[in-house]
Structure formats: C-alpha cells, structure tokens
Design an enzyme around this catalytic site. Structure first.
Site, PDB file in Angstrom:
ATOM      1  N   HIS A 119      29.001  46.841  37.767  1.00  0.00           N
ATOM      2  CA  HIS A 119      29.648  45.556  38.024  1.00  0.00           C
ATOM      3  C   HIS A 119      29.071  44.848  39.249  1.00  0.00           C
ATOM      4  O   HIS A 119      28.828  43.645  39.215  1.00  0.00           O
ATOM      5  CB  HIS A 119      31.155  45.777  38.204  1.00  0.00           C
ATOM      6  CG  HIS A 119      31.968  44.551  37.922  1.00  0.00           C
ATOM      7  ND1 HIS A 119      33.307  44.616  37.619  1.00  0.00           N
ATOM      8  CD2 HIS A 119      31.648  43.233  37.892  1.00  0.00           C
ATOM      9  CE1 HIS A 119      33.775  43.387  37.416  1.00  0.00           C
ATOM     10  NE2 HIS A 119      32.790  42.534  37.583  1.00  0.00           N
TER      11      HIS A 119
ATOM     12  N   TYR B 201      39.283  44.849  36.326  1.00  0.00           N
ATOM     13  CA  TYR B 201      40.238  43.901  35.770  1.00  0.00           C
ATOM     14  C   TYR B 201      41.612  44.554  35.558  1.00  0.00           C
ATOM     15  O   TYR B 201      42.598  43.852  35.379  1.00  0.00           O
ATOM     16  CB  TYR B 201      39.750  43.350  34.424  1.00  0.00           C
ATOM     17  CG  TYR B 201      38.471  42.561  34.456  1.00  0.00           C
ATOM     18  CD1 TYR B 201      37.817  42.245  35.649  1.00  0.00           C
ATOM     19  CD2 TYR B 201      37.904  42.115  33.269  1.00  0.00           C
ATOM     20  CE1 TYR B 201      36.633  41.522  35.638  1.00  0.00           C
ATOM     21  CE2 TYR B 201      36.731  41.385  33.260  1.00  0.00           C
ATOM     22  CZ  TYR B 201      36.091  41.097  34.450  1.00  0.00           C
ATOM     23  OH  TYR B 201      34.907  40.385  34.425  1.00  0.00           O
TER      24      TYR B 201
END
Length: 270
Positions: A103, A43
């Site tokens: 992730h 992010y």
C-alpha cells in the site's frame, strides 16, 4: 475472465466511517456490472467486502479482487509479511486474491523483506498478481529489481487535476497497469469549466468525462467509488463515452496540480 484480464473500470471501497456499508455496496456494484473490486487492509472493511462478494449473484471466478497490505508497524521479515497477507485473505473469506499491492513504501516497508514474501505468496497460489501503490519511479525501479514476479499494477491518485504524466509514461514503458484512485478528485472535477463544457457537448456527466479521459490512456485503469446505485451505473457507463482528440487535449492541458491524498509519509514528501 482470466486472471490477466483487469477490468479497466473497477469499484473502490474506501471510506472513513460506516465500513459495514461496503457489504451492500459491493453486492450492488457487482449486480450493476462491476467485475473489479478494490479494498485494503487499512480500510478496515475487508470483512464486509468479502460478505458483499459472497452475497452477489456473481461467480467468484468472474470478479477481479484486489487488496493491499501496509507495513508501517510490521517488522521487516518475510514471515511477518506472510502473516499480514494471510490476514487479508481470512478477512475477505477467500483462498486467493487476483492482485495484492504494497500500500505505501513507508514506515517499516523494506523492499528486501516485504517483496520476497509477495513472491512466496504468489508461488503458493495465494496471490495471482503483485502490485505497488503510492511509489515514485525510483522506488518502482528498486521494487522491480527485487521482485521475481512481474509488476502487474501501480495504484496512485490520478485525475484531471493530478495527471501523473511521469507515472503514466513509466507504466506504458514497463507494460504494467496504472490504476487511478480518487479519479474524480473527491468531486473536484465537477466544477472544472473544461470538463463541464465537454460533458455538455456529449450529453454526459462530468464524472463520465473524467473517467473516460483516464480510460483513453494506454495502460490506465480506474476505481471510482460510490454508495449510490445510480452513480455506480453512471460511472460504469463512462466506458461507452468516446472522447475525441480535441476533448482529450483540452483536459490534458489543465495545469492544476491538486494532490488530495498527501500524508507526511508519502514518498513524494521525503
């Protein structure tokens, strides 16, 4: 709050631009009442999430902080993975996170290399719980065989238009959390007739209905995101909305399968 208490309605922080906004957004979310904050290495906002956490008038020990590492470009060695984990902590400005996810099980991810490093980080007190994100049941089985730590959470896209029944059942059977990201289908739930009708019935918003539906399911938590204080409050209030059995059955009966986060490297595309 103990580290085993995962607040079931948390605060997501993904955006594709203006990453610095998450310092103020996280501070606002914590002031409003959120106690579970979720971010990720990719992010590119961990620094700002950490700034928001530090600026809020909330003790660090009262916040369940989660982040994720990716291993697309990381050589599959425990040392390299350990460095990636340390990088997350440094950017967040914390000594430890409550939950660390892998992730994606793609790119250079290799269970035998990555997961022992997660165990080592947990043993060292840098990570309190281990999670996975965007895995299939088969990959979850493999990871659970490799991990010494119990699997605490699996994070996936989940909303009334992508109900993930198999992964919900898997989480309930193996007693870990299924954490739903994009729980409002990026606004897609707002125009679903069934959800709008149930919202009108309860004098609630479609967002609250969708979140309450997720929270009605055992072992499911969710992390809606917002940059608007009123929307943050609205989402948080979904915890107080009690859907009845008929409401839940009607939403369960939605047959749409709309996956929004669908990269080529997603394991369901292999």
């Amino acid at each position: 709050m103990t580290v085993d208490d995962l607040p079931r309605l948390g605060f997501g922080t993904y955006s594709e631009d203006d990453r610095s906004q998450w310092a103020k957004n996280v501070q606002t979310a914590l002031d409003v009442g959120y106690r579970h904050v979720d971010t990720a290495q990719v992010y590119e906002n961990e620094q700002y999430v950490g700034e928001g956490l530090a600026a809020a008038n909330v003790d660090r020990d009262d916040v369940f902080l989660a982040t994720k590492t990716v291993h697309h470009d990381v050589p599959p060695s425990p040392d390299e993975v350990g460095e990636a984990i340390d990088g997350c902590l440094d950017r967040l400005g914390v000594d430890a996170v409550d939950l660390l996810y892998v992730h994606w099980p793609s790119g250079m991810y290799d269970a035998e290399a990555v997961l022992p490093a997660f165990d080592a980080a947990r043993d060292a007190g840098k990570v309190r719980h281990v999670g996975l994100s965007n895995f299939t049941p088969e990959l979850l089985d493999e990871a659970r065989d490799v991990l010494d730590a119990p699997l605490f959470a699996h994070q996936v896209e989940m909303h009334p238009l992508l109900q993930q029944d198999d992964l919900v059942e898997y989480a309930q059977r193996h007693d870990h959390w299924l954490v739903a990201y994009s729980p409002l289908a990026q606004g897609g739930v707002f125009d679903v007739p069934v959800i709008r009708e149930i919202a009108d019935k309860h004098d609630a918003s479609p967002a609250q209905v969708s979140l309450a539906w997720l929270l009605s399911k055992d072992n499911v938590a969710t992390i809606p995101k917002s940059s608007n204080r009123d929307h943050m409050r609205d989402n948080l209030a979904a915890q107080d909305l009690a859907l009845d059995d008929e409401d839940i059955a009607r939403i369960d009966g939605i047959e749409t399968e709309r996956r929004l986060i669908d990269p080529d490297h997603g394991p369901w595309n292999w």
